[in-house]
Scaffold this active site. Structure first.
Site, PDB file in Angstrom:
ATOM      1  N   CYS A  13       0.855  -1.184   0.000  1.00  0.00           N
ATOM      2  CA  CYS A  13       0.000   0.000   0.000  1.00  0.00           C
ATOM      3  C   CYS A  13       0.894   1.238   0.000  1.00  0.00           C
ATOM      4  CB  CYS A  13      -0.902   0.005   1.232  1.00  0.00           C
ATOM      5  SG  CYS A  13       0.007   0.119   2.803  1.00  0.00           S
TER       6      CYS A  13
ATOM      7  N   GLU B 119       1.625  -1.252  16.590  1.00  0.00           N
ATOM      8  CA  GLU B 119       0.697  -0.144  16.337  1.00  0.00           C
ATOM      9  C   GLU B 119      -0.241   0.076  17.514  1.00  0.00           C
ATOM     10  OE1 GLU B 119      -3.233   0.891  13.763  1.00  0.00           O
ATOM     11  OE2 GLU B 119      -1.741  -0.368  12.744  1.00  0.00           O
TER      12      GLU B 119
ATOM     13  N   SER C  97       1.864  -5.512   3.208  1.00  0.00           N
ATOM     14  CA  SER C  97       3.314  -5.425   3.401  1.00  0.00           C
ATOM     15  C   SER C  97       4.071  -6.434   2.543  1.00  0.00           C
ATOM     16  CB  SER C  97       3.664  -5.641   4.881  1.00  0.00           C
ATOM     17  OG  SER C  97       3.136  -6.861   5.355  1.00  0.00           O
TER      18      SER C  97
END
Length: 378
Positions: free
Chosen positions: A43, A154, A351
């Site tokens: 992405c 995250e 990823s």
């Protein structure tokens, strides 16, 4: 930066993948068909993180470069960056620190900044949007319920922002619908505070008190979670608060699922409407968004979570990660028998670089008796 992007391209791009994309994701040679999801792989946020990591080496050729953990959750990409030092206990103002795409907790960022280091921050913009939301919750005295994995980089970074600027904000991290049902029952009926805190040990803000801190709730999420599950979590918590309060005034929610994550999930759902014999999902085993693609596929057809083409050992043997066993296993099947027609679906997490997808495509064709040169010329 153009030179950096060109170097990245030599490592991670693929002419075969581009060919499939130009043909609507379909390639047939002989009796073998590869069906590629319309959205897959790298992405924008991941590409940006990798570009910045490579650029940092170009811009600071004589400095020590430190990488916080993994730049993204993909072993091949991290191997390419392995020469960057990942020890950061004794930093100096001449050192360069790369913050990964997932971000980093405030305490760590404060430590790095206090030592005067050069910081290359590759944190994804979608992650920052979540941080902005939970900071707002903390400022207004609203507890953040974060849908995510408590140990994920995250989520840890998001939780640190949910504590607020004064570190007095509160948060609770939930992963499963069972977790949410337990919380909802406590919201509606109360319960044993110690049992609650024991269940969510390591997943709450310091001093969290379920008898006080579930009065007003705002829901956020790790950006790579399964959207349908996050939406169900939101619904259940809203119902619980409405049951307790008679209205939903003490419940807030905003869509914080990463757009790329959702696009890849939607593309897989669309691809599953087509006939396929099996699905290969390529990506790092610790990648959350890739794991959710596997979960979607497993409900519909034989699905194998592989980190690279090397996992496809032979026509009958596939090494893959089993989500239930939480380990790599080997499965034996006749799914690749040469004499019968076969349609193999392939997708990849955000990823996963295109070169790994190309390797997987070529391996499938090769085991089906199709030479790589035939694939390239098809």
């Amino acid at each position: 930066m153009e030179r950096v992007q060109a170097e990245v391209a030599t490592h991670f791009e693929s002419s075969i993948v581009e060919k499939l994309k130009s043909r609507g994701g379909l390639l047939t040679v002989g009796n073998t068909t590869i069906r590629l999801a319309k959205q897959f792989g790298f992405c924008y946020g991941v590409e940006r993180a990798i570009d910045l990591a490579y650029a940092s080496r170009r811009v600071f050729p004589d400095n020590r470069v430190f990488l916080i953990g993994e730049i993204i959750h993909n072993p091949e990409v991290n191997r390419q960056l392995a020469d960057m030092n990942d020890q950061y206990d004794e930093l100096t103002e001449d050192d360069v620190v790369i913050v990964p795409a997932f971000g980093a907790p405030i305490s760590f960022m404060d430590k790095v900044e206090s030592q005067g280091c050069q910081i290359v921050d590759t944190t994804c913009g979608d992650v920052m949007k979540v941080w902005k939301r939970v900071r707002g919750f903390a400022k207004d005295g609203i507890t953040s319920i974060i849908h995510g994995k408590a140990g994920h980089e995250e989520t840890r970074a998001t939780a640190s922002r949910a504590a607020g600027a004064d570190e007095k904000g509160n948060y609770l991290i939930v992963l499963t619908l069972d977790d949410v049902d337990f919380v909802c029952n406590y919201i509606m009926h109360g319960g044993d505070r110690d049992v609650f805190l024991s269940r969510f040990e390591g997943s709450t803000s310091p001093g969290f008190d379920p008898d006080k801190h579930l009065a007003q709730i705002g829901v956020a999420n790790q950006t790579t979670m399964l959207k349908s599950e996050t939406e169900e979590i939101q619904r259940r918590i809203r119902v619980a608060i409405e049951d307790r309060d008679g209205s939903g005034g003490n419940f807030l929610v905003f869509d914080t699922i990463c757009g790329a994550t959702q696009e890849r999930q939607d593309a897989l759902f669309q691809m599953l409407d087509q006939s396929m014999d099996l699905l290969l999902v390529v990506g790092g085993y610790n990648s959350s968004n890739t794991t959710h693609l596997v979960e979607i596929g497993e409900k519909e057809l034989p699905t194998f979570f592989i980190h690279s083409a090397a996992c496809i050992v032979s026509l009958e043997e596939i090494v893959h990660f089993d989500l239930q066993a939480h380990e790599e296993v080997t499965s034996y099947a006749n799914l690749f028998r040469k004499e019968q027609d076969a349609v193999v679906g392939i997708t990849a997490g955000a990823s996963c670089p295109n070169n790994l997808i190309e390797d997987t495509i070529l391996k499938v064709f090769e085991l089906r008796g199709v030479d790589p040169a035939q694939v390239r010329s098809a």
